[in-house]
Design an enzyme around this catalytic site. Structure first.
Site, PDB file in Angstrom:
ATOM      1  N   GLU A  71       6.671  56.580  12.223  1.00 12.13           N
ATOM      2  CA  GLU A  71       7.722  57.167  11.385  1.00 12.13           C
ATOM      3  C   GLU A  71       8.592  56.047  10.821  1.00 12.13           C
ATOM      4  O   GLU A  71       9.013  56.066   9.663  1.00 12.13           O
ATOM      5  CB  GLU A  71       8.577  58.123  12.217  1.00 12.13           C
ATOM      6  N   HIS A  85      15.340  64.652   4.773  1.00 11.20           N
ATOM      7  CA  HIS A  85      15.438  63.198   4.601  1.00 11.20           C
ATOM      8  C   HIS A  85      14.000  62.687   4.669  1.00 11.20           C
ATOM      9  O   HIS A  85      13.096  63.435   5.052  1.00 11.20           O
ATOM     10  CB  HIS A  85      16.307  62.575   5.703  1.00 11.20           C
ATOM     11  N   ASP A 112       1.419  63.143   0.924  1.00  7.19           N
ATOM     12  CA  ASP A 112       2.212  62.110   0.232  1.00  7.19           C
ATOM     13  C   ASP A 112       3.131  62.724  -0.821  1.00  7.19           C
ATOM     14  O   ASP A 112       2.702  63.546  -1.631  1.00  7.19           O
ATOM     15  CB  ASP A 112       1.259  61.097  -0.429  1.00  7.19           C
ATOM     16  N   HIS A 113       4.387  62.317  -0.765  1.00  8.49           N
ATOM     17  CA  HIS A 113       5.422  62.815  -1.690  1.00  8.49           C
ATOM     18  C   HIS A 113       5.593  64.332  -1.610  1.00  8.49           C
ATOM     19  O   HIS A 113       5.700  65.024  -2.619  1.00  8.49           O
ATOM     20  CB  HIS A 113       5.160  62.335  -3.132  1.00  8.49           C
ATOM     21  N   CYS A 117      19.109  64.955  11.992  1.00 11.92           N
ATOM     22  CA  CYS A 117      17.782  65.360  11.507  1.00 11.92           C
ATOM     23  C   CYS A 117      17.736  66.853  11.187  1.00 11.92           C
ATOM     24  O   CYS A 117      16.734  67.360  10.685  1.00 11.92           O
ATOM     25  CB  CYS A 117      16.697  65.049  12.543  1.00 11.92           C
ATOM     26  N   HIS A 123      11.348  65.593   5.502  1.00 12.53           N
ATOM     27  CA  HIS A 123      11.316  66.663   6.510  1.00 12.53           C
ATOM     28  C   HIS A 123      12.714  66.896   7.055  1.00 12.53           C
ATOM     29  O   HIS A 123      13.634  66.148   6.763  1.00 12.53           O
ATOM     30  CB  HIS A 123      10.344  66.325   7.654  1.00 12.53           C
ATOM     31  N   HIS A 127      10.774  59.496   5.064  1.00 10.26           N
ATOM     32  CA  HIS A 127      10.271  58.283   5.724  1.00 10.26           C
ATOM     33  C   HIS A 127       9.068  57.748   4.949  1.00 10.26           C
ATOM     34  O   HIS A 127       8.350  58.516   4.296  1.00 10.26           O
ATOM     35  CB  HIS A 127       9.808  58.590   7.148  1.00 10.26           C
TER      36      HIS A 127
END
Lengths: 140, 137
Positions: free
Chosen positions: B124, B39, B79-80, B33, B14, B41
């Site tokens: 996070e 980037h 996810d991903h 950010c 994100h 998490h």
């Protein structure tokens, strides 16, 4: 919808549990090895929870950079690598983690304005933790 | 009343950007950010449901069903993925941990019938997490 944001920090301090106005044998019986005259230390893990509506412009409950810098300046820098018994707030109060937890809550409450300070949770060890929500019931 | 928590993990990328603000203001508010390349998490999700224990099954909720709902509504979708670009909710909302927790609540709450959704917690990182409890009084 309200969100509750929790940030974790760490600091290391020493303390001795001893009530100055009570006799030595009472202190030994009450605090056991925590009454060792030379003190002992812990790595305290601190959790600070703030809550509120999410700001539409930022997507956040409160600015994390501001929260981190306030906690660092007023809590971490005050207690990290210190002997708690030597600090003025523990001159007449036993530095149990209960009392430290309340102290940290009150320090934070003095300046967290944008979001509501929900609770402070302090882990003294992996086995012991304490929570204070300023007299309210902590939410789980 | 018994509370049951199921944990799961997902990994996503994100970045934080508010198109209504200037580039300078975005940079000031969101710092690193704000990098539009994003980037990522490894998020940890905890879903807590509450309910009475069914006297026959001994369950608050069938864990298999809860797991399936979490997969279908949340994990398979997020996810991903690049949250800003691939998840419809984040075409307008900034994908902060706060908004992610609220979005997951809104995806799960209508799908759970056997037990009541009590809390959604999204980590996070191990040092930062958000809890939501739905609309609070």
């Amino acid at each position: 919808m309200k969100a509750h944001l929790t940030r974790r920090y760490m600091f290391s301090s020493s303390h001795r549990l001893h009530a100055n106005d009570m006799p030595d044998d009472w202190n030994r019986d009450t605090y056991g090895k925590c009454n060792n005259p030379h003190g002992h230390g812990h790595n305290y893990h601190l959790e600070v929870t703030v809550s509120g509506p999410v700001d539409v412009a930022t997507g956040m409950v409160c600015n994390l950079v501001d929260l981190d810098s306030y906690v660092r300046e007023h809590v971490i820098d005050r207690y990290d690598i210190q002997n708690l018994n030597a600090l003025p707030e523990f001159a007449d109060e036993v530095p149990t983690t209960e009392n430290l937890c309340i102290e940290v809550f009150e320090i934070l409450q003095r300046s967290i304005r944008r979001a509501h300070l929900e609770k402070v949770r302090l882990e003294e060890t992996m086995m012991n933790s304490f929570e204070y929500a300023g007299g309210a019931e902590p939410r789980h | 009343m018994v509370y049951l928590t199921r944990k799961a993990e997902f990994s996503a990328s994100h970045y934080y950007h508010n198109p209504a603000l200037s580039p300078e203001e975005n940079q000031r508010l969101f710092g690193k950010c704000n990098n539009s390349n994003g980037h990522g998490h490894n998020y940890t999700l905890e879903v807590t449901v509450r309910g009475k224990v069914d006297p026959r099954s001994g369950f608050v909720v069938d864990l298999k069903q809860l797991k399936d709902i979490m997969h279908r509504e949340v994990l398979d979708a997020l996810d991903h993925r690049f949250l800003n670009k691939e998840i419809p909710e984040f075409s307008k909302l900034i994908p902060t941990t706060e908004n992610l927790a609220i979005t997951i609540w809104q995806r799960l709450a209508p799908k759970l019938n056997a037990a009541e959704l009590h809390r959604v917690r999204v980590y996070e990182t191990p040092d930062l997490f958000v809890d939501v409890y739905g609309e609070e009084a």
